[in-house]
Every structure is written in structure tokens, then in C-alpha cells.
Motif scaffolding. Structure first.
Motif, mmCIF file in Angstrom:
data_model
loop_
_atom_site.group_PDB
_atom_site.id
_atom_site.type_symbol
_atom_site.label_atom_id
_atom_site.label_comp_id
_atom_site.label_asym_id
_atom_site.label_seq_id
_atom_site.Cartn_x
_atom_site.Cartn_y
_atom_site.Cartn_z
ATOM 1 N N UNK A 218 15.755 -10.997 -7.493
ATOM 2 C CA UNK A 218 16.666 -11.953 -7.710
ATOM 3 C C UNK A 218 15.870 -13.162 -7.107
ATOM 4 N N UNK A 219 15.301 -13.288 -5.918
ATOM 5 C CA UNK A 219 14.913 -14.393 -5.264
ATOM 6 C C UNK A 219 13.156 -14.832 -5.748
ATOM 7 N N UNK A 220 12.808 -13.822 -6.432
ATOM 8 C CA UNK A 220 11.400 -14.163 -7.085
ATOM 9 C C UNK A 220 11.364 -14.350 -8.732
ATOM 10 N N UNK A 221 12.622 -14.057 -9.082
ATOM 11 C CA UNK A 221 12.789 -14.165 -10.859
ATOM 12 C C UNK A 221 12.076 -15.443 -11.256
ATOM 13 N N UNK A 222 12.067 -16.475 -10.665
ATOM 14 C CA UNK A 222 11.657 -17.906 -11.183
ATOM 15 C C UNK A 222 10.168 -17.762 -11.139
ATOM 16 N N UNK A 223 9.283 -17.033 -10.269
ATOM 17 C CA UNK A 223 7.892 -17.044 -10.149
ATOM 18 C C UNK A 223 7.391 -15.648 -10.428
ATOM 19 N N UNK A 224 8.069 -14.612 -10.208
ATOM 20 C CA UNK A 224 7.388 -13.457 -10.625
ATOM 21 C C UNK A 224 7.761 -12.944 -12.081
ATOM 22 N N UNK A 225 6.742 -12.861 -13.163
ATOM 23 C CA UNK A 225 6.966 -12.353 -14.300
ATOM 24 C C UNK A 225 7.468 -11.083 -14.061
ATOM 25 N N UNK A 226 8.482 -10.874 -15.304
ATOM 26 C CA UNK A 226 9.191 -9.664 -15.317
ATOM 27 C C UNK A 226 8.261 -8.290 -15.415
ATOM 28 N N UNK A 227 7.469 -8.630 -16.322
ATOM 29 C CA UNK A 227 6.355 -7.410 -16.350
ATOM 30 C C UNK A 227 5.584 -7.127 -15.127
ATOM 31 N N UNK A 228 5.215 -8.315 -14.402
ATOM 32 C CA UNK A 228 4.672 -7.966 -13.245
ATOM 33 C C UNK A 228 5.461 -7.233 -12.018
ATOM 34 N N UNK A 229 6.677 -7.561 -12.257
ATOM 35 C CA UNK A 229 7.444 -6.954 -11.249
ATOM 36 C C UNK A 229 7.674 -5.307 -11.485
ATOM 37 N N UNK A 230 7.326 -4.998 -12.768
ATOM 38 C CA UNK A 230 7.497 -3.621 -13.368
ATOM 39 C C UNK A 230 6.319 -3.085 -12.766
ATOM 40 N N UNK A 231 5.389 -3.799 -12.612
ATOM 41 C CA UNK A 231 3.995 -3.250 -12.409
ATOM 42 C C UNK A 231 3.828 -3.006 -11.073
ATOM 43 N N UNK A 232 4.218 -3.781 -10.359
ATOM 44 C CA UNK A 232 4.494 -3.922 -8.831
ATOM 45 C C UNK A 232 5.362 -2.694 -8.511
ATOM 46 N N UNK A 233 6.296 -2.646 -9.014
ATOM 47 C CA UNK A 233 7.409 -1.552 -8.875
ATOM 48 C C UNK A 233 7.022 -0.097 -9.041
ATOM 49 N N UNK A 234 5.985 0.097 -9.922
ATOM 50 C CA UNK A 234 5.446 1.231 -10.271
ATOM 51 C C UNK A 234 4.319 1.592 -9.147
ATOM 52 N N UNK A 235 3.574 0.634 -8.489
ATOM 53 C CA UNK A 235 2.552 0.831 -7.386
ATOM 54 C C UNK A 235 3.531 1.371 -6.326
ATOM 55 N N UNK A 236 4.564 0.523 -5.998
ATOM 56 C CA UNK A 236 5.185 0.811 -4.735
ATOM 57 C C UNK A 236 5.951 2.383 -4.730
ATOM 58 N N UNK A 237 6.514 2.446 -6.188
ATOM 59 C CA UNK A 237 6.991 4.067 -6.164
ATOM 60 C C UNK A 237 5.941 5.068 -6.107
#
Length: 411
Positions: free
Chosen positions: A77-96
Motif C-alpha cells: 500500500x505504502x509503495x504503490x505509487x513508486x513500486x511497479x506492480x510487476x516489480x512487487x511480484x518479482x521482489x515477493x518471489x525473491x523474498x518467498x
């Protein structure tokens, strides 16, 4: 205007079509939920016997995973304006992937905590923006189907995790748990590589800041939020106490009760697809309201404690469990671009998550006081029916917000 050759070179290969994008999102959703969240329940007895030695602490690990999931939702929510949705998915996969790797190698409970927190954070960063990406990749007439397909990855992930656990236990014994998380970490890493290479959606050019208040631009946003909260309370009680209710109250054998639970998982795969597509035809309000009515009936069938009502409950609940959030996500995507969708869906997910934290505690307390799970399931049915009433406040089928011109997302 077509992008220049220089820009195309910087971006790499052209953006893939909707089928490729949604296929990656299905796999990512399976990793986020089937591996990163729900897979722990399958391994809990073995982990407890081998390393934790306390069901209270083992349960706390699951709570920490969900708490981290809510933290990840807040971050999206806090980074939605700065972090592209696809980049969030990619980072989430790395964290998982990192979380699953840590879990597979954990020598102690504190290290298990780290792995559960990483997996919980990563799962939210994958799942919260994923439906918005899917919805923005297709025409509005197929948006519910696209988001439903993405949600089907949750059921596929649960089934894959269950099957993998069964195979590992058959080969290495029922106490084996590290190989399961290790294999899941490898599979998660492969999905992360695929996302890094091909998850390049067309997104909307957004002007102005993206805030959590984006949710207020959606008609009947209060009804949407309340319905998701009731949904969270209902599923937390149903999924937590279903097997125990059938074994302790109805006298089912463990195999029978587990089979009913597995049947729920099978229909989770179909629910998002069927109800998402149905909502494209009849409208979001009708589809969501009837999904919650079906969930109410499914919950009320549990205290009956006999077949064929138990299996009927599993089928109805599985369909509604994945179908309702798919329709809700489609409703949000009808009015918001992909970035604002992530902020809005994250907001309703926080309410859903808080209800999930409360549900098991409340249901367990009621069962302890009454000596039966019947009253707890009546509470879950009331929550589901409340969700149906809230969903009925959504606008009738009609026009949706006009989508702005899309432009290629720069990775």
C-alpha cells in the motif's frame, strides 16, 4: 506513439500476451499461498516433533507468518505509487524463495521465525498486486475470468504442496519436512526467474500520487470492505476447525474428515474461474452476493455432521472461497488502474487479515465453552451472511470507469 528502437532495446523483448502474463501470475499465486502460507499446516506436526516441541509455539509461528503477510500488505500500500506492480511480484518471489530456503535449513526456532516472516512478507507482495496486473491485461468483458484464473493458482499451490508432502513422506518417512521446503524453494526460484524474464505487463500511466484513499474512488467501497472482513472471519473458522468438527462432533474417521478438507481445496481451483467469468456476465454485485449466500449455506451444513451434506459443504465452500475474492478484485479493477488497485486491494486485505487473526481465537473459545463446534460454525455462517448483505450494496451491473491509455511498463 510506438517506442523507439533504443527504448525497445532497453526494455528487451516485447511484452508477452495476456496468456503468458496470467500463466506466470497463476504460478506466482501458487508460490505465495500454497507454499509460503498454507503449506506450513501440512508440515506442522513433523516440524513440531523434530524441532519446536510445543504446539503453542508452532501455532505462534503460523500467526507470525500471517502477521508478516499483513506487514507486507501494508508495504505494498505504502509503495504503490513508486513500486511497479510487476516489480512487487518479482521482489515477493525473491523474498518467498529466501524464506522457504531458510525454513528448509533452519537449525532452531528463531531461524524458523525468520523464514516464516520472509515467506509471509513475500506472499503479500506477490498476491496483493497480482489480480490488478491480470485485470489490466485483458478487456473489461474478460476481467473477472482473468482474475479468477490468477486466483486458481492458490488452489493449485495447495494441491501441489499437499502432493509434494505426501511423496516426501512416502519416501523419507512422516517426520521429513526439510526436503519439502527445499523443493518448494527451488520451484519458487524457477518462478522468480520466469517472472524476471517475462512478467512485463502493459500498465496505465498514472498521474498524481497513489494512496490508500484510492479505495474511496470505488463505488460501495464500504460494502466491499465489510464483505471481505466477514469473508475473512468465516473462512478462518471454517478452515481451522473443519476437520476437528467432523472428527470430534460428527464421529468421522480422520481419513474421512481429511478427505472432505481436500475436496474443499479441489474446488478452490475452480471457484475463481467460474465465479469470475460469471461476474463478467451477470455483474459483480450478483456474483459476489450469491457467492456469500452459498458460503453461508456451506457453513451451516457442517453441524449436520453427515453425508452427503459434508461433501456438499466442501464443494460450495471451495467455490465461494476463491470465487468471492476474484469477483471483489474484478470490481476494484473495474474502477482503478493497476497501481491504485494494489493500494485499494491492500486496504481491504488488511481488514480481511485482521478478521483472520480474530476468527480462530474466537471460534476456539466458543468451542471450549460449549463443548462443541456447532456454535462456532453458526458464528461463521453469520459472518458469511453479513458479507452477502454488504455485497448487496454494490452497484447494479452497468458501466465501469473508462480505462486510460496503457503504456509498456519499464522493468
Amino acid at each position: 506513439m510506438r517506442p523507439s528502437r533504443a527504448r525497445q532495446a532497453r526494455q528487451g523483448s516485447p511484452a508477452p500476451g495476456p496468456r503468458a502474463l496470467i500463466s506466470i501470475l497463476v504460478l506466482a499465486a501458487g508460490v505465495a499461498q500454497g507454499f509460503g502460507r498454507f503449506g506450513y499446516a501440512l508440515l506442522l506436526p513433523a516440524v513440531n516433533a523434530d524441532l519446536v516441541h510445543s504446539y503453542a509455539v508452532a501455532g505462534l509461528l503460523g500467526t507470525l507468518n500471517l502477521t508478516a503477510y499483513l506487514g507486507g500488505t501494508s508495504l505494498v500500500i505504502l509503495t504503490a505509487g513508486r513500486l511497479a506492480p510487476a516489480m512487487s511480484v518479482r521482489l515477493g518471489l525473491l523474498l518467498t524463495t529466501a524464506g522457504l530456503s531458510v525454513l528448509a535449513l533452519a537449525p532452531s526456532v528463531p531461524v524458523l521465525v525468520v523464514g516464516m516472516v520472509l515467506a509471509g512478507f513475500g506472499g503479500a507482495m506477490i498476491w496483493v498486486p497480482a489480480p490488478g496486473i491480470a485485470g489490466s491485461a485483458v478487456h473489461v468483458s474478460r476481467r473477472g475470468l482473468a482474475i479468477g484464473l490468477t486466483g486458481s493458482g492458490v488452489g493449485l499451490g495447495v494441491i501441489a504442496s499437499s502432493g509434494l508432502t505426501a511423496v516426501v513422506h512416502a519416501v523419507a518417512g512422516s517426520g521429513a519436512w526439510r526436503p519439502v521446503w527445499a523443493i518448494e524453494a527451488v520451484l519458487s526460484a524457477l518462478v522468480a526467474v520466469a517472472a524476471a524474464r517475462w512478467l512485463r505487463p502493459q500498465v496505465v500511466l498514472v498521474s498524481g500520487p497513489v494512496r490508500i484513499s484510492a479505495l474511496r474512488a470505488v463505488p460501495s467501497w464500504i460494502g466491499s470492505t465489510l464483505s471481505y472482513g466477514g469473508y475473512g472471519l468465516a473462512i478462518s473458522i471454517y478452515m481451522t476447525f473443519l476437520v476437528a468438527a467432523y472428527e470430534d462432533d460428527a464421529g468421522f474417521g480422520s481419513g474421512h474428515a481429511s478427505g472432505v478438507f481436500a475436496l474443499t481445496g479441489v474446488f478452490i481451483i475452480a471457484g475463481g474461474i467460474l465465479l469470475g467469468r460469471w461476474s463478467d456476465s451477470v455483474g459483480r454485485r450478483a456474483a459476489m452476493t450469491w457467492a456469500y449466500v452459498g458460503m453461508t449455506v456451506a457453513v451451516l451444513l457442517v453441524p449436520v455432521g453427515a453425508e452427503p451434506w459434508a461433501s456438499s459443504s466442501a464443494v460450495l465452500f471451495g467455490l465461494a472461497m476463491s470465487g468471492a475474492p476474484a469477483v471483489l478484485a474484478a470490481h476494484l479493477a473495474d474502477w482503478l488502474d493497476a497501481r491504485r488497485f494494489a493500494a485499494a486491494f491492500g486496504a481491504v486485505t488488511l481488514v480481511f487479515g485482521l478478521a483472520q487473526l480474530i476468527g480462530p481465537l474466537l471460534g476456539g473459545s466458543i468451542a471450549d465453552r460449549t463443548g462443541s463446534f456447532s456454535a462456532a460454525f453458526l458464528l461463521a455462517a453469520a459472518a458469511a451472511f453479513g458479507a452477502a448483505c454488504a455485497a448487496a450494496t454494490l452497484p447494479r451491473r452497468g458501466s465501469v470507469a473508462v480505462s486510460p491509455v496503457r503504456a509498456p511498463e519499464v522493468p
